[in-house]
Design an enzyme around this catalytic site. Sequence first.
Site, PDB file in Angstrom:
ATOM      1  CE  LYS A  78       3.273  -2.475  -4.369  1.00 51.02           C
ATOM      2  NZ  LYS A  78       2.844  -2.150  -3.020  1.00 51.02           N
ATOM      3  CB  ALA A 123       3.757  10.531  -4.868  1.00 54.72           C
ATOM      4  CE  LYS A 132      -1.830   7.565   0.539  1.00 53.03           C
ATOM      5  NZ  LYS A 132      -2.746   6.726   1.304  1.00 53.03           N
ATOM      6  CD  GLN A 168       0.886  -8.774  -2.392  1.00 48.36           C
ATOM      7  OE1 GLN A 168       1.687  -9.455  -2.981  1.00 48.36           O
ATOM      8  NE2 GLN A 168      -0.345  -8.586  -2.838  1.00 48.36           N
ATOM      9  N   GLY A 202      -3.937  -4.316  -4.539  1.00 45.85           N
ATOM     10  CA  GLY A 202      -4.943  -3.322  -4.922  1.00 45.85           C
ATOM     11  C   GLY A 202      -4.213  -2.066  -5.316  1.00 45.85           C
ATOM     12  CG  HIS A 203      -1.292  -1.936  -7.711  1.00 51.14           C
ATOM     13  ND1 HIS A 203      -0.497  -2.682  -8.524  1.00 51.14           N
ATOM     14  CD2 HIS A 203      -0.852  -2.176  -6.448  1.00 51.14           C
ATOM     15  CE1 HIS A 203       0.393  -3.345  -7.796  1.00 51.14           C
ATOM     16  NE2 HIS A 203       0.183  -3.056  -6.536  1.00 51.14           N
ATOM     17  CG  ASP A 258      -1.757  -1.252   1.321  1.00 49.83           C
ATOM     18  OD1 ASP A 258      -2.252  -1.712   0.285  1.00 49.83           O
ATOM     19  OD2 ASP A 258      -1.846  -1.796   2.434  1.00 49.83           O
ATOM     20  CD  GLU A 259       4.726  -0.420  -0.114  1.00 50.51           C
ATOM     21  OE1 GLU A 259       4.060  -0.688  -1.147  1.00 50.51           O
ATOM     22  OE2 GLU A 259       5.227  -1.293   0.594  1.00 50.51           O
TER      23      GLU A 259
HETATM   24  P1  IMP Z   1      -2.565 -12.867   1.737  1.00 47.85           P
HETATM   25  O1  IMP Z   1      -1.624 -12.252   0.759  1.00 47.85           O
HETATM   26  O2  IMP Z   1      -4.004 -12.659   1.377  1.00 47.85           O
HETATM   27  O3  IMP Z   1      -2.228 -14.297   2.031  1.00 47.85           O
HETATM   28  O4  IMP Z   1      -2.405 -12.085   3.143  1.00 47.85           O
HETATM   29  C1  IMP Z   1      -1.217 -12.194   3.925  1.00 47.85           C
HETATM   30  C2  IMP Z   1      -0.867 -10.854   4.553  1.00 47.85           C
HETATM   31  O5  IMP Z   1      -0.469  -9.940   3.543  1.00 47.85           O
HETATM   32  C3  IMP Z   1      -2.028 -10.170   5.298  1.00 47.85           C
HETATM   33  O6  IMP Z   1      -1.504  -9.465   6.400  1.00 47.85           O
HETATM   34  C4  IMP Z   1      -2.564  -9.182   4.274  1.00 47.85           C
HETATM   35  O7  IMP Z   1      -3.228  -8.086   4.868  1.00 47.85           O
HETATM   36  C5  IMP Z   1      -1.264  -8.758   3.607  1.00 47.85           C
HETATM   37  N1  IMP Z   1      -1.465  -8.279   2.246  1.00 47.85           N
HETATM   38  C6  IMP Z   1      -1.701  -9.008   1.138  1.00 47.85           C
HETATM   39  N2  IMP Z   1      -1.792  -8.224   0.059  1.00 47.85           N
HETATM   40  C7  IMP Z   1      -1.588  -6.965   0.481  1.00 47.85           C
HETATM   41  C8  IMP Z   1      -1.519  -5.699  -0.196  1.00 47.85           C
HETATM   42  O8  IMP Z   1      -1.645  -5.586  -1.412  1.00 47.85           O
HETATM   43  N3  IMP Z   1      -1.293  -4.625   0.606  1.00 47.85           N
HETATM   44  C9  IMP Z   1      -1.095  -4.726   1.936  1.00 47.85           C
HETATM   45  N4  IMP Z   1      -1.139  -5.885   2.601  1.00 47.85           N
HETATM   46  C10 IMP Z   1      -1.381  -6.997   1.878  1.00 47.85           C
END
Ligand code: IMP
Length: 421
Positions: free
Chosen positions: A16, A408, A331, A224, A40-41, A13-14
């Site tokens: 990207k 940014a 941010k 991630q 989620g971009h 969530d930086e």
């Molecule tokens: P999973 O990837 O759904 O298995 O989740 C494992 C961990 O990674 C959890 O703490 C999620 O909240 C975190 N996580 C997975 N995808 C993201 C992302 O895109 N942004 C932030 N945290 C993420």
Amino acid sequence: MQTMAIIGAQWGDEGKGKITDYFAKQFDYVVRFQGGNNAGHTIYVEGKKTVLHLIPSGILNPECVSVIGHGVVLDPEVFKVEVEALIDKGVQVSNKNLIVSQHCNVITSYHKLLDQMRDSKGSQKIGTTGKGIGPTYEDRCARKGIKLIDLFNKETLKTKLTRLLKEKEVLFKELYSVKYSSIDEEVEKLFELGKYLFQFSGDTFSELDQALSKNKKVLYEGAQGVLLDLDYGTYPFVTSSNTSVGGIYTGAGIPGHHLDEVLGIFKAYTTRVGEGPFPTELHDQLGVDIQTKGHEFGATTGRTRRVGWLDLPLLRYVKRSSNLTAIALTKLDVLEEMGALKVCTHYEFEGKKIEISYPGLDLSKVKPVYKEVSGFTTVFKDGEISPEVQSYLDMIENEAGITVKMIAYGPNRSELKILKH
Ligand code: IMP
């Protein structure tokens, strides 16, 4: 520059997506190499919000080819929904500008169900996104995964799905007492989706190999962040893929080449979704203020993101473990008018001073040591970066030994400034 990687330098969530979108116009290819639709971009183009979970952010640039490499775990339902939504918005999407590796592992309804059951009823809550990411990677390692290519042959699909369900069935029935779809239903659903996906599927390794040998420019888009990396992250509170730079080599390939730039994306503060240690977490009103102003709610699950101060031991670690060549600091605008800021310069742990984190360091036991720095009321003053912001950037560069290449300061595509080339 021919090759570049964009890597999340915190817990995801930086920002990207926005940075990738900015660079995509300079590249011929944008490649996802790990993760799935747990990402989620969020990108704003002309004020319109687009959230991409699976499709590379390069898709918004018509000249660019978006590639989903074999290291990605692919939910075929999500893929179809996302492509159709993009087309509805007027974005050009076809097999000319979107290619998916036929060697991707497929997320089935069984993987999603298992992920959700484990995280809600299991003995250890990770706070996963519930999208089936972990169980799909597990099956890949166990050598019983379903590949995209398997969706194109009903018999193969049925054989492999039956084998896959055999063990899971015991868990669904005995451990979780939950209903699951029958093999025949699942085969039909995936086979139909396979018909749709066929047009986009291909050999992405060779595509990239040929592109690189013709001097095409390739941008690798991480999902991630390094602190969620299966090996370099805060295990077990991590995702199930290699989010660090190493994931590129196994999840997409960069045949015969090296990476010219590895740009780490780093927020001016820190956030984390889900469970797990977070040394600089804020538990006061200021944390809530930053969370609210920064819209720190997950783009995938809508969950509230935990908020904390900037953490230099983690930045120094991520720089080294992913060979970052520079960072983009995002941010910055969120910190405007937040008063004096704190920055964690090092940790104290078992009587020692820790300046750089390392794999296995128990972050729930470290004591963060802070220094206070001047806050700022505005990022820009008279069109120039304000002196307080400049000293914040200088402090990061000096303390972490890394160049801040760009900043940014707002959600829109244009709210970016390159500082150094
Ligand atoms: P999973 O990837 O759904 O298995 O989740 C494992 C961990 O990674 C959890 O703490 C999620 O909240 C975190 N996580 C997975 N995808 C993201 C992302 O895109 N942004 C932030 N945290 C993420």
